[in-house]
Enzyme design. Structure first.
Site: not given
Ligand code: UD1
Length: 416
Positions: A23-24, A118, A123, A306, A398
Site C-alpha cells: 500500500k505505502n 487515519c 501528524r 504499523d 482501506r
Molecule cells: C508513513 C506510512 C505509515 C507509517 C509511517 C511510519 C505511508 C502512506 N504511510 O506515514 O503507514 O505508519 O510512515 O512508518 O507511507 N513527523 C513530524 N513532522 C513531519 C512529518 C512527520 O513530526 O513533517 C512525525 C510524525 O508526527 C510521526 C513521525 O514523524 O510522529 C513519523 O511520521 P512519518 O514517518 O512521516 O509517517 P508518514 O509518512 O505519515
C-alpha cells in the site's frame, strides 16, 4: 461494501495466502508518476480504498487512470494538469500530502488541503515543508491549504530531525527534477523508500543511498514514463503471519521479500512461532502457546509501528506480561479499549502499554478506530471464543486487498 466484519473465533488458520503489492509503496509511486511524461504502467498495485481515493484525486486534476485487464494500473498526465488536491478528497487520505513534492516538481506549484486519513495522533508536516523550502520552494498555509510555488529550484542539503517517511519521499520526488545535487541527512530507510528510489531511477533520476540514512539525488531535466512492479506489502504479510501465530495455525505466505520481514519475524519467533523460508515464500506455524515479549516501535529496520496493534492483539493471550512502547506516533493505542471489551488486560500510560496475558478472549461487538487497529481486532477475533462483530470495517478495506477472500481461503469463518 459492508461496514462490519463478523468472525467466528476459535479456529486455526491453514492454507496459502498471497500477499498484494505494498500500500505505502503504491501510494507514493502513484504520486510520483505525475512527474513522468508519457504513460506509466504499474504492476502489483493493490485495489484498495486508499489507492482508489488517490486515483480520484489524480482524475480530479485531469490525469487519465485505468486498470488494464491483467490488473496493471496505467496513468497518463496531461500538460494541463490542475496542481491541486481539494479538501473533499484530501480529507479521506493522509497520503494525499505526497502530491506536494510531485506536483511542485511537475508544475512548479501545488495547492493541497491539509490531509486527513487515519487518526493515529498528531501528524505534522513541518519536515516536509522544511525540505521543499531547502530546494527553493516558497510555502504558505492559507485557509487549511498548503500552497507551494517554486520559481527557481536548486538542489540543497536537508537534515530531517526525525526520519519521516513522507518527508523523505516528498523531498526525493522534488529533488528528482531539481537541478543540482540534493542530500537528505537522517533520511527514512523503509523498503518503500528504496522502492520509490528504484522507480525514480528507472524514470531517469540519479539516486544513491536509498535504504541508508544519507540519500543523494541528482535531478534530471525531464523524467520518462516507465513500467514498474511495486514491492509486496510487508505489513499485510506480517498480519497473516500474526494470524498463524495467534491461532496456532500453519500457513504459507507467498509473494514476500523475506529481508523486509526480519523485524516482524524476530518478534513472532520470540513469542514461539516457527517461521521458515521456502521457495520465495515463508511458512509460519503457531505452536498454540504464546510467550510474552517486549516491543519498541522504531523507524526501519526497527519494529514497524504499523504492526504494533497486531502484536498487541496477539500478546493479550500470551503467557506472562509484555511491555509495548510506541515511539513513532502518539495516540496509537486506541485499539486497547476495544480489546478490553473482549477480555484483554492492558494498561496504557503515555507511550507504553503493559499487557497481562489472559487465558482466553471472548467475542464481542467492537469497532475499528484505524486501519491497523482493525487488523488487530481481526486477530483478536480469530483467537476469541464465540463471535466478534467488527464495526467500521471500512478502515480495514482501506489497506487490505481482498481481505475477506484471503481470510476465507485460510479457513477463517466469516459470517454474512
Ligand atoms: C508513513 C506510512 C505509515 C507509517 C509511517 C511510519 C505511508 C502512506 N504511510 O506515514 O503507514 O505508519 O510512515 O512508518 O507511507 N513527523 C513530524 N513532522 C513531519 C512529518 C512527520 O513530526 O513533517 C512525525 C510524525 O508526527 C510521526 C513521525 O514523524 O510522529 C513519523 O511520521 P512519518 O514517518 O512521516 O509517517 P508518514 O509518512 O505519515
Amino acid at each position: 461494501m459492508r461496514d462490519s466484519l463478523v468472525i467466528e473465533g476459535g479456529h486455526r488458520v491453514e492454507g496459502t495466502v498471497k500477499v498484494s503489492g505494498a500500500k505505502n509503496a503504491s501510494l507514493v509511486i502513484i504520486a510520483a508518476s505525475i512527474l513522468a511524461h508519457g504513460r506509466t504502467e504499474l504492476e502489483n498495485v493493490p485495489r484498495i480504498k486508499d489507492v482508489e481515493v488517490l486515483l480520484d484525486i489524480l482524475a480530479n486534476q485531469g490525469c487519465l487512470t485505468e486498470w488494464t485487464d491483467e490488473g496493471t494500473l496505467a496513468i497518463e498526465v496531461p500538460d494541463s494538469i490542475t496542481p491541486e488536491s481539494p479538501y473533499e478528497l484530501s480529507k479521506k487520505l493522509r497520503a494525499s500530502n505526497l502530491l506536494l513534492g510531485s506536483l511542485l516538481g511537475r508544475k512548479r506549484e501545488a495547492r493541497i488541503s491539509m490531509p486527513g486519513g487515519c487518526d493515529i495522533g498528531s501528524r505534522p508536516m513541518d519536515l516536509h515543508l522544511k525540505g521543499l523550502q531547502a530546494l527553493g520552494a516558497t510555502v504558505s498555509l492559507e485557509h487549511g491549504y498548503i500552497e507551494a510555488t517554486a520559481g527557481r529550484l536548486q538542489g540543497g542539503r536537508v537534515y530531517l530531525d526525525f526520519p519521516s517517511v513522507g518527508a523523505t519521499e516528498n523531498i526525493m520526488m522534488l529533488a528528482s527534477v531539481t537541478p543540482g545535487t540534493t542530500i537528505i541527512d537522517n533520511a527514512a530507510k523503509e523498503p518503500e523508500i528504496v522502492d520509490l528510489a528504484n522507480f525514480l531511477s528507472a524514470m531517469g533520476a540519479r539516486i544513491r543511498g536509498a535504504g541508508t540514512d544519507l540519500i543523494k539525488i541528482e535531478g534530471a531535466s525531464k523524467l520518462k514514463a516507465v513500467r514498474y512492479a511495486v514491492i509486496p506489502d510487508r505489513i499485510e504479510a506480517g498480519t497473516y503471519m500474526a494470524a498463524a501465530t495467534v491461532t496456532g495455525g500453519d500457513i504459507m505466505i507467498e509473494n514476500v521479500i523475506p529481508t523486509h520481514l526480519l523485524p516482524i519475524k524476530a518478534k513472532l519467533e520470540e513469542t514461539g512461532a516457527r517461521i521458515t523460508q521456502i521457495n520465495g515464500g515463508i511458512r509460519v506455524q503457531g505452536t498454540g502457546r504464546i510467550r510474552a515479549v517486549d516491543i519498541k516501535t522504531l523507524p526501519y529496520p526497527g519494529f514497524p509501528t504499523d504492526m504494533q496493534s497486531q502484536m498487541l492483539a496477539i500478546l493479550t493471550i500470551a503467557e506472562g506480561t509484555s511491555v509495548i512502547v510506541e515511539n513513532v506516533f502518539d495516540n496509537r493505542f486506541q485499539v486497547v479499549d476495544e480489546l478490553k471489551r473482549m477480555g484483554a488486560k492492558i494498561k496504557v500510560e503515555g507511550h507504553t502499554a503493559v499487557v497481562e496475558g489472559v487465558k482466553h478472549l471472548h467475542g464481542a461487538r467492537v469497532k475499528a478506530t484505524d486501519l491497523r487497529a482493525g487488523a488487530a481486532l481481526i486477530l483478536a477475533a480469530l483467537a476469541a471464543r464465540g463471535q466478534t462483530v467488527i464495526e467500521n470495517a471500512y478502515y480495514i478495506f482501506r489497506g487490505y486487498e481482498d481481505i475477506e477472500r484471503k481470510l476465507t481461503g485460510i479457513g477463517v469463518k466469516l459470517i454474512n
